[in-house]
Design an enzyme around this catalytic site. Structure first.
Site, mmCIF file in Angstrom:
data_model
loop_
_atom_site.group_PDB
_atom_site.id
_atom_site.type_symbol
_atom_site.label_atom_id
_atom_site.label_comp_id
_atom_site.label_asym_id
_atom_site.label_seq_id
_atom_site.Cartn_x
_atom_site.Cartn_y
_atom_site.Cartn_z
ATOM 1 N N ARG A 174 89.843 110.072 65.813
ATOM 2 C CA ARG A 174 90.346 111.332 66.378
ATOM 3 C C ARG A 174 91.017 112.177 65.294
ATOM 4 N NH1 ARG A 174 91.671 111.853 71.727
ATOM 5 N NH2 ARG A 174 93.664 112.804 71.227
ATOM 6 N N ARG A 178 91.599 115.112 55.206
ATOM 7 C CA ARG A 178 91.063 116.293 54.517
ATOM 8 C C ARG A 178 91.434 116.299 53.038
ATOM 9 N NH1 ARG A 178 93.299 119.469 58.886
ATOM 10 N NH2 ARG A 178 91.840 119.387 60.636
ATOM 11 N N ARG A 250 98.492 102.543 78.977
ATOM 12 C CA ARG A 250 99.831 102.768 78.449
ATOM 13 C C ARG A 250 100.451 103.917 79.238
ATOM 14 N NH1 ARG A 250 102.013 98.952 75.650
ATOM 15 N NH2 ARG A 250 103.150 100.324 74.225
ATOM 16 N N ARG A 280 107.335 109.670 68.840
ATOM 17 C CA ARG A 280 107.474 111.030 68.318
ATOM 18 C C ARG A 280 108.573 111.784 69.042
ATOM 19 N NH1 ARG A 280 101.482 113.360 70.294
ATOM 20 N NH2 ARG A 280 101.739 112.794 72.472
ATOM 21 N N GLU A 301 109.662 110.282 72.718
ATOM 22 C CA GLU A 301 108.565 109.721 73.499
ATOM 23 C C GLU A 301 108.448 108.223 73.226
ATOM 24 O OE1 GLU A 301 105.292 112.493 73.355
ATOM 25 O OE2 GLU A 301 103.870 110.842 73.561
ATOM 26 N N TYR A 349 89.661 107.954 77.202
ATOM 27 C CA TYR A 349 90.727 108.670 76.480
ATOM 28 C C TYR A 349 90.218 110.090 76.223
ATOM 29 C CZ TYR A 349 94.145 109.129 72.537
ATOM 30 O OH TYR A 349 95.143 109.504 71.680
ATOM 31 N N ASP A 351 90.729 114.383 76.050
ATOM 32 C CA ASP A 351 91.586 115.562 75.917
ATOM 33 C C ASP A 351 91.240 116.557 77.026
ATOM 34 O OD1 ASP A 351 92.768 114.540 73.636
ATOM 35 O OD2 ASP A 351 91.261 115.420 72.315
HETATM 36 N N1 UDP Z 1 98.219 107.702 64.884
HETATM 37 C C1 UDP Z 1 99.027 107.020 63.992
HETATM 38 N N2 UDP Z 1 100.025 107.713 63.357
HETATM 39 C C2 UDP Z 1 100.258 109.018 63.588
HETATM 40 C C3 UDP Z 1 99.428 109.712 64.493
HETATM 41 C C4 UDP Z 1 98.417 109.015 65.135
HETATM 42 O O1 UDP Z 1 98.868 105.829 63.801
HETATM 43 O O2 UDP Z 1 101.190 109.566 62.999
HETATM 44 C C5 UDP Z 1 97.134 106.940 65.566
HETATM 45 C C6 UDP Z 1 97.639 106.327 66.877
HETATM 46 O O3 UDP Z 1 96.986 105.083 67.068
HETATM 47 C C7 UDP Z 1 97.181 107.326 67.905
HETATM 48 C C8 UDP Z 1 95.841 107.791 67.329
HETATM 49 O O4 UDP Z 1 96.074 107.802 65.915
HETATM 50 O O5 UDP Z 1 97.031 106.748 69.186
HETATM 51 C C9 UDP Z 1 95.360 109.128 67.816
HETATM 52 O O6 UDP Z 1 96.360 110.090 67.553
HETATM 53 P P1 UDP Z 1 96.499 111.420 68.413
HETATM 54 O O7 UDP Z 1 97.499 112.265 67.750
HETATM 55 O O8 UDP Z 1 95.144 111.968 68.654
HETATM 56 O O9 UDP Z 1 97.112 110.856 69.774
HETATM 57 P P2 UDP Z 1 97.603 111.665 71.092
HETATM 58 O O10 UDP Z 1 98.164 112.989 70.669
HETATM 59 O O11 UDP Z 1 96.413 111.752 71.994
HETATM 60 O O12 UDP Z 1 98.673 110.747 71.626
#
Ligand code: UDP
Length: 382
Positions: A174, A178, A250, A280, A301, A349, A351
């Protein structure tokens, strides 16, 4: 006489199906939601204390590359342009996410060009992994141990409650990596935030004489015979009374706090360290930079295993879940007059923009075919 359609769940999946069907003039819809509000997990409201628009079930930044989805959503509400730029709080400092040239140069104290950075990251990566089988393989193969440990291991363990080895590689895919300074979290063509919130958009979608909304009420499976067809956007295992056991999810818990001014200077900061209990912090006024507020409201969170009385958020899709899912899917295939839709209905999963796209596609299929042949799923859950 119009045919009567029942819909379980007034999130985007259900609301769009409802609207598109009634627009044809051939159907009337009753849509149920067990919550007291529409919009599902996209629900937004003004915080009573600060008047800031909050995303009650966690941040939702609209992004899509589908022209039709972007046009559709803009029909129902005004969007302001917004680019999600996330920061990662790690043991070695605060860095830009997704991993980009700034992250690489600052983390390794270098001044690499895009081509040099690509070569450099290539030297960090574990090239003994040919075909990544899981999340950890994927990270080790493309980013190497140091980035994996500091940016992904702790966060992912907290987010999913299992070792990253047990998770599919698709979860990490996901996030882009870059080799330029683009720090936009998403790779999609369009991105924005609705100025009046998502709830208002869903309310407008549902505002039609042939749609009846029943809040704080469930559409129960035994009520199916009252309708010509039902769409179910609740959990698939819930429809079947969990007869084979529960699919794992979850859930999230939020800890709200109010400060004055600017708490963290960014909408989202991820806490990647395993020792920090939350994943976060979101500071919601930064999702609406066109507004002014003296105070600021933030949410820590916490990710937890989803128990029977919790709200399901992220489908885990572990190997044992897939076995269970196959059993429920084969039951679903035998059901008449029923379509499973959306994130919970198909246990994926997803969006927002994907859910919206699927409901638009499914409604077109339904409107061009006989009700007795409507699909069992908005998309194959397996
Ligand atoms: N992830 C991580 N560190 C980060 C951000 C994301 O390990 O700082 C991993 C984590 O397993 C997460 C996945 O990447 O579930 C996808 O991240 P995304 O930001 O897409 O998750 P969402 O916003 O859907 O919770």
């Amino acid at each position: 006489m119009k045919q009567h359609i029942g819909i379980a769940g007034a999130g985007f999946a259900g609301a769009i199906m409802a609207r598109e069907l009634v627009e044809s003039g051939k159907y009337r819809v009753t849509i149920y939601d067990e919550r007291k509000h529409v919009a599902g997990n996209c629900f937004t409201e003004r915080d009573a204390e600060t008047d800031i628009m909050i995303h009650r079930y966690g941040p939702h930044i609209f992004n899509t590359s589908r022209e039709d989805v972007w046009t559709y959503i803009n029909k129902w509400g005004k969007f302001e342009p917004f680019i999600n730029r996330v920061k990662a709080h790690t043991a070695k400092g605060v860095f830009s996410l997704p991993i980009n040239l700034l992250t690489i140069n600052q983390y390794y104290r270098k001044k690499l060009s895009p081509a040099e950075a690509r070569d450099f990251v290539g030297t960090l990566a574990d090239d003994s992994i040919k075909e990544p089988q899981n999340f950890e393989d994927q990270a080790m193969k493309y980013l190497g141990k140091d980035f994996y440990k500091n940016f992904f291991y702790g966060y992912t363990k907290k987010q999913w409650g299992v070792e990253p080895k047990e998770l599919p590689a698709s979860i990490l895919k996901r996030l882009p990596v870059r080799f330029n300074y683009d720090d936009n979290y998403y790779d999609q063509k369009y991105q924005g935030i609705p100025t009046s919130g998502y709830t208002e958009i869903v309310r407008r979608i549902l505002d039609h004489q042939d749609i009846t909304i029943r809040l704080a009420q469930r559409l129960e499976p035994h009520m199916k015979n009252q309708f010509d067809h039902i769409f179910w956007s609740g959990p698939m295992d819930g429809y079947f009374k969990f007869q084979f056991g529960r699919l794992n999810y979850r859930t999230l818990k939020f800890e709200r706090f109010v400060e004055s001014g600017d708490f963290q200077g960014n909408p989202v900061i991820n806490y990647c360290e395993e020792e920090v209990p939350y994943t976060r912090i979101s500071e919601h006024k930064h999702f609406a930079p066109w507004e002014e507020h003296e105070k600021t409201v933030c949410f820590k969170e916490f990710s937890k295993f989803c128990g029977e009385d919790d709200t399901p958020y992220y489908p885990m899709r572990l190997e044992k879940d897939k076995v269970l899912l196959a059993k429920y899917t084969s039951l679903a295939e035998k059901e008449e007059k029923l379509t499973f839709i959306g994130r919970l209905g198909t246990y994926r999963y997803l969006d927002m923009h994907v859910v919206i796209g699927e409901s638009l596609d499914l409604s077109k299929v339904c409107l061009s075919s006989d009700i007795s042949t409507w699909p069992k799923f908005s998309c194959n859950p397996i």
